[in-house]
Motif scaffolding. Structure first.
Motif, mmCIF file in Angstrom:
data_model
loop_
_atom_site.group_PDB
_atom_site.id
_atom_site.type_symbol
_atom_site.label_atom_id
_atom_site.label_comp_id
_atom_site.label_asym_id
_atom_site.label_seq_id
_atom_site.Cartn_x
_atom_site.Cartn_y
_atom_site.Cartn_z
ATOM 1 N N LYS A 104 7.809 -1.261 -12.655
ATOM 2 C CA LYS A 104 7.535 -2.376 -13.663
ATOM 3 C C LYS A 104 8.741 -3.462 -13.180
ATOM 4 C CE LYS A 104 4.430 -0.828 -16.992
ATOM 5 N NZ LYS A 104 4.013 -1.126 -18.173
ATOM 6 N N GLU A 105 9.916 -2.698 -13.026
ATOM 7 C CA GLU A 105 11.224 -3.648 -12.908
ATOM 8 C C GLU A 105 10.952 -4.352 -11.597
ATOM 9 O OE1 GLU A 105 14.755 -1.085 -12.643
ATOM 10 O OE2 GLU A 105 14.570 -0.539 -14.645
ATOM 11 N N LYS A 106 10.177 -3.817 -10.490
ATOM 12 C CA LYS A 106 10.097 -4.700 -9.322
ATOM 13 C C LYS A 106 8.782 -5.567 -9.512
ATOM 14 C CE LYS A 106 13.107 -2.442 -7.151
ATOM 15 N NZ LYS A 106 14.387 -2.926 -6.514
ATOM 16 N N GLY A 107 7.997 -5.428 -10.830
ATOM 17 C CA GLY A 107 6.798 -6.332 -11.009
ATOM 18 C C GLY A 107 5.745 -6.033 -10.123
ATOM 19 N N LEU A 108 5.609 -4.521 -9.849
ATOM 20 C CA LEU A 108 4.642 -4.101 -8.936
ATOM 21 C C LEU A 108 3.441 -3.443 -9.774
ATOM 22 C CD1 LEU A 108 6.507 -2.653 -5.985
ATOM 23 C CD2 LEU A 108 5.291 -4.693 -6.050
ATOM 24 N N THR A 109 2.027 -3.676 -9.423
ATOM 25 C CA THR A 109 1.114 -2.861 -10.252
ATOM 26 C C THR A 109 1.037 -1.646 -9.433
ATOM 27 O OG1 THR A 109 -0.647 -3.637 -8.454
ATOM 28 C CG2 THR A 109 -0.310 -5.008 -10.623
ATOM 29 N N GLN A 110 0.377 -0.523 -10.123
ATOM 30 C CA GLN A 110 0.042 0.562 -9.432
ATOM 31 C C GLN A 110 -0.528 0.634 -7.812
ATOM 32 O OE1 GLN A 110 -2.026 3.131 -11.827
ATOM 33 N NE2 GLN A 110 -0.173 4.019 -12.708
ATOM 34 N N GLU A 111 -1.460 -0.250 -7.956
ATOM 35 C CA GLU A 111 -2.228 -0.298 -6.502
ATOM 36 C C GLU A 111 -1.061 -1.140 -5.602
ATOM 37 O OE1 GLU A 111 -5.767 -2.781 -6.824
ATOM 38 O OE2 GLU A 111 -6.399 -1.594 -8.453
ATOM 39 N N GLU A 112 -0.429 -2.067 -6.054
ATOM 40 C CA GLU A 112 0.586 -2.742 -4.977
ATOM 41 C C GLU A 112 1.559 -1.751 -4.359
ATOM 42 O OE1 GLU A 112 0.479 -7.188 -6.409
ATOM 43 O OE2 GLU A 112 1.719 -5.677 -7.354
ATOM 44 N N LEU A 113 2.002 -0.794 -5.407
ATOM 45 C CA LEU A 113 3.220 0.033 -4.998
ATOM 46 C C LEU A 113 2.363 1.194 -3.990
ATOM 47 C CD1 LEU A 113 5.871 1.359 -4.830
ATOM 48 C CD2 LEU A 113 5.454 2.399 -7.042
ATOM 49 N N ALA A 114 1.120 1.593 -4.583
ATOM 50 C CA ALA A 114 0.603 2.798 -3.706
ATOM 51 C C ALA A 114 0.403 2.177 -2.409
ATOM 52 C CB ALA A 114 -0.728 3.059 -4.499
ATOM 53 N N GLU A 115 -0.168 0.889 -2.227
ATOM 54 C CA GLU A 115 -0.331 0.226 -0.853
ATOM 55 C C GLU A 115 0.948 0.426 -0.071
ATOM 56 O OE1 GLU A 115 -1.916 -3.803 1.076
ATOM 57 O OE2 GLU A 115 -2.917 -3.031 -0.676
ATOM 58 N N LYS A 116 1.985 -0.150 -0.727
ATOM 59 C CA LYS A 116 3.383 -0.459 0.019
ATOM 60 C C LYS A 116 3.958 0.923 0.460
ATOM 61 C CE LYS A 116 7.563 -2.840 -0.860
ATOM 62 N NZ LYS A 116 8.535 -3.654 -1.814
ATOM 63 N N ALA A 117 3.679 1.801 -0.441
ATOM 64 C CA ALA A 117 4.300 3.197 -0.094
ATOM 65 C C ALA A 117 3.419 4.069 0.699
ATOM 66 C CB ALA A 117 4.450 4.045 -1.598
ATOM 67 N N GLY A 118 2.022 3.686 0.820
ATOM 68 C CA GLY A 118 1.248 4.510 1.752
ATOM 69 C C GLY A 118 0.724 5.796 1.110
ATOM 70 N N VAL A 119 0.604 5.642 -0.241
ATOM 71 C CA VAL A 119 0.151 6.925 -1.080
ATOM 72 C C VAL A 119 -1.033 6.401 -1.813
ATOM 73 C CG1 VAL A 119 2.525 8.090 -1.097
ATOM 74 C CG2 VAL A 119 1.563 6.702 -3.088
#
Length: 81
Positions: A10-25
């Motif tokens: 949330k501090e980075k302003g990312l949704t779960q979907e965005e972080l999941a995609e960015k992290a490859g998980v």
């Protein structure tokens, strides 16, 4: 194990979907880690999430007793704390 992935995300302003995609998980894994439904995961997954959040793996763990050792003052060490 308790993680602070949600707070960092949330501090980075990312949704779960965005972080999941960015992290490859998968979003399911990410959601489970954030909610506490999943308490154990691979080091590789944690490293991917940390990299996507631009932080160290240790940053995604909630404060644990072993992390508090760095907070002790020299007098605390002598008092057996």
């Amino acid at each position: 194990m308790v993680y602070k992935i949600k707070e960092l995300r949330k501090e980075k302003g990312l949704t779960q979907e965005e972080l999941a995609e960015k992290a490859g998980v998968s979003r399911a894994i990410l959601s489970g880690l954030e909610s506490g439904r999943i308490e154990v995961t691979t080091t590789r997954t944690l490293m991917r999430i940390a990299k996507a959040l631009n932080c160290d793996v240790t940053d995604i763990f909630l404060d644990a007793p072993f992390n508090r050792l760095n907070e002790l003052t020299p007098s605390d060490h002598h008092n057996g704390q």
